[in-house]
Write a protein that holds these residues in place. Sequence first.
Motif, PDB file in Angstrom:
ATOM      1  N   ASP A  86       0.939  -1.301   0.127  1.00  0.00           N
ATOM      2  CA  ASP A  86       0.225  -0.110  -0.070  1.00  0.00           C
ATOM      3  C   ASP A  86       1.029   1.317  -0.153  1.00  0.00           C
ATOM      4  O   ASP A  86       1.459   1.597   1.046  1.00  0.00           O
ATOM      5  CB  ASP A  86      -0.861  -0.154   1.257  1.00  0.00           C
ATOM      6  CG  ASP A  86      -1.933   1.032   1.318  1.00  0.00           C
ATOM      7  OD1 ASP A  86      -1.985   1.707   0.306  1.00  0.00           O
ATOM      8  OD2 ASP A  86      -2.490   1.227   2.087  1.00  0.00           O
ATOM      9  N   PRO A  87       1.257   1.871  -1.304  1.00  0.00           N
ATOM     10  CA  PRO A  87       1.877   3.052  -1.326  1.00  0.00           C
ATOM     11  C   PRO A  87       1.464   4.203  -0.360  1.00  0.00           C
ATOM     12  O   PRO A  87       2.504   5.083   0.112  1.00  0.00           O
ATOM     13  CB  PRO A  87       1.879   3.250  -2.764  1.00  0.00           C
ATOM     14  CG  PRO A  87       1.567   2.210  -3.314  1.00  0.00           C
ATOM     15  CD  PRO A  87       0.589   1.270  -2.507  1.00  0.00           C
ATOM     16  N   ASN A  88       0.196   4.152  -0.131  1.00  0.00           N
ATOM     17  CA  ASN A  88      -0.214   5.226   0.947  1.00  0.00           C
ATOM     18  C   ASN A  88       0.246   5.416   2.299  1.00  0.00           C
ATOM     19  O   ASN A  88       0.195   6.265   2.915  1.00  0.00           O
ATOM     20  CB  ASN A  88      -1.962   5.307   1.048  1.00  0.00           C
ATOM     21  CG  ASN A  88      -2.412   5.587  -0.523  1.00  0.00           C
ATOM     22  OD1 ASN A  88      -1.836   6.368  -1.400  1.00  0.00           O
ATOM     23  ND2 ASN A  88      -3.636   4.837  -0.721  1.00  0.00           N
ATOM     24  N   ARG A  89       1.021   4.090   2.717  1.00  0.00           N
ATOM     25  CA  ARG A  89       1.597   4.217   3.964  1.00  0.00           C
ATOM     26  C   ARG A  89       2.603   4.851   4.182  1.00  0.00           C
ATOM     27  O   ARG A  89       3.335   5.156   5.279  1.00  0.00           O
ATOM     28  CB  ARG A  89       1.596   2.619   4.551  1.00  0.00           C
ATOM     29  CG  ARG A  89       0.390   1.944   4.931  1.00  0.00           C
ATOM     30  CD  ARG A  89       0.829   0.754   5.545  1.00  0.00           C
ATOM     31  NE  ARG A  89       1.328  -0.471   4.749  1.00  0.00           N
ATOM     32  CZ  ARG A  89       0.540  -1.259   4.002  1.00  0.00           C
ATOM     33  NH1 ARG A  89      -0.623  -1.276   4.447  1.00  0.00           N
ATOM     34  NH2 ARG A  89       1.144  -2.108   3.102  1.00  0.00           N
ATOM     35  N   ALA A  90       3.389   5.163   2.924  1.00  0.00           N
ATOM     36  CA  ALA A  90       4.715   5.827   2.779  1.00  0.00           C
ATOM     37  C   ALA A  90       4.470   7.462   2.872  1.00  0.00           C
ATOM     38  O   ALA A  90       3.432   7.755   2.032  1.00  0.00           O
ATOM     39  CB  ALA A  90       5.474   5.497   1.591  1.00  0.00           C
ATOM     40  N   THR A  91       4.907   8.203   3.534  1.00  0.00           N
ATOM     41  CA  THR A  91       4.763   9.743   3.587  1.00  0.00           C
ATOM     42  C   THR A  91       5.539  10.271   2.536  1.00  0.00           C
ATOM     43  O   THR A  91       6.173   9.625   1.811  1.00  0.00           O
ATOM     44  CB  THR A  91       5.152  10.437   4.952  1.00  0.00           C
ATOM     45  OG1 THR A  91       6.518  10.130   5.074  1.00  0.00           O
ATOM     46  CG2 THR A  91       4.454   9.595   6.044  1.00  0.00           C
ATOM     47  N   THR A  92       5.357  11.535   2.308  1.00  0.00           N
ATOM     48  CA  THR A  92       6.404  12.104   1.162  1.00  0.00           C
ATOM     49  C   THR A  92       7.756  11.997   1.593  1.00  0.00           C
ATOM     50  O   THR A  92       8.462  11.894   0.659  1.00  0.00           O
ATOM     51  CB  THR A  92       5.779  13.634   0.967  1.00  0.00           C
ATOM     52  OG1 THR A  92       4.449  13.583   0.552  1.00  0.00           O
ATOM     53  CG2 THR A  92       6.661  14.289  -0.085  1.00  0.00           C
ATOM     54  N   ARG A 105       7.716  -1.027   5.447  1.00  0.00           N
ATOM     55  CA  ARG A 105       6.827  -0.180   5.804  1.00  0.00           C
ATOM     56  C   ARG A 105       5.533   0.066   4.808  1.00  0.00           C
ATOM     57  O   ARG A 105       4.587  -0.109   5.359  1.00  0.00           O
ATOM     58  CB  ARG A 105       7.296   1.166   5.950  1.00  0.00           C
ATOM     59  CG  ARG A 105       8.070   1.276   7.451  1.00  0.00           C
ATOM     60  CD  ARG A 105       8.465   2.529   7.670  1.00  0.00           C
ATOM     61  NE  ARG A 105       7.310   3.573   7.867  1.00  0.00           N
ATOM     62  CZ  ARG A 105       6.730   3.844   9.118  1.00  0.00           C
ATOM     63  NH1 ARG A 105       6.929   3.245  10.355  1.00  0.00           N
ATOM     64  NH2 ARG A 105       5.794   4.710   9.207  1.00  0.00           N
ATOM     65  N   VAL A 106       5.816  -0.255   3.559  1.00  0.00           N
ATOM     66  CA  VAL A 106       4.852  -0.031   2.309  1.00  0.00           C
ATOM     67  C   VAL A 106       4.172  -1.528   2.491  1.00  0.00           C
ATOM     68  O   VAL A 106       2.914  -1.617   1.982  1.00  0.00           O
ATOM     69  CB  VAL A 106       5.439   0.306   1.270  1.00  0.00           C
ATOM     70  CG1 VAL A 106       4.504   0.235   0.036  1.00  0.00           C
ATOM     71  CG2 VAL A 106       5.881   1.710   1.346  1.00  0.00           C
TER      72      VAL A 106
END
Length: 259
Positions: free
Chosen positions: A115-121, A179-180
């Motif tokens: 889930d790429p949304n778990r990574a912040t900018t 983490r992703v």
Amino acid sequence: MNCPQCQTANAPGAAFCGNCGAQLAVAEPAGAPGAGYGSQGTGTPLGYGAASGPASYGAPTGYNPSDGYNAAGGYNNQGAPQQPGGYPQGQYQPQAGGGHRQSSTGSSVPPVNFDPNRATTVDKVVAIASFVALISIWLPWVTVSAGVYSGSASGTAEHGWLWLEFLVALVLIAYLVARVAWDKLPFSMPVAHERVLVVGTALQLLLVLIAFIDLPSGGYGVSVGWGFGAFLGLLAALVAGGPVLVPAVRSYLDSRKAR
């Protein structure tokens, strides 16, 4: 031998009566073929029940019915305590449902769920910039020219300890990918996520900066300079550490002023 029907005396060994033709019982010597069958000439072997015929077997000598098949579910073992299923206590018992018993522990690693949304900018910037810095150490890091001769050397060839930068960048990238990949990391971290990024990017920037400053000196007629790999590595290390180290330094200075 007297006939059992008409009592007429017959010669020894005669099979039939000479008067009425009745069959006479002939005694066979021990060990002769057919020995062990009934003396009445019925042809029934010893140990068979004469009344019930071949379907009913007699019990051999020393036979204990409790040692045989137990109709309740299995074989007895000379009076051994029976467990459910008819198997003697202490012996193998088949498992319910058949087959092998499966392990109840299973694997402790959770399933992968990218889930790429778990990574912040900031996480994405650190991962991409660290990958570029990792690649840069194999690019031309130092250029050498002497008259008509010119050449270059990679960062790892000129500074062998830049392999430490490779390990640091690889660990940072693997950690951010994990983490992703998982909702919850399959391993525990002794420090917070922000501190991992601070330590990793700071160490990476320090290694690249030292390698950039440590430029070999040229001799007579030899010119030594930086290659594009050195500039690319330094820029990538600054980009990776900028969004992490600047806020960390500011937070530290603010905490010092508040005291």
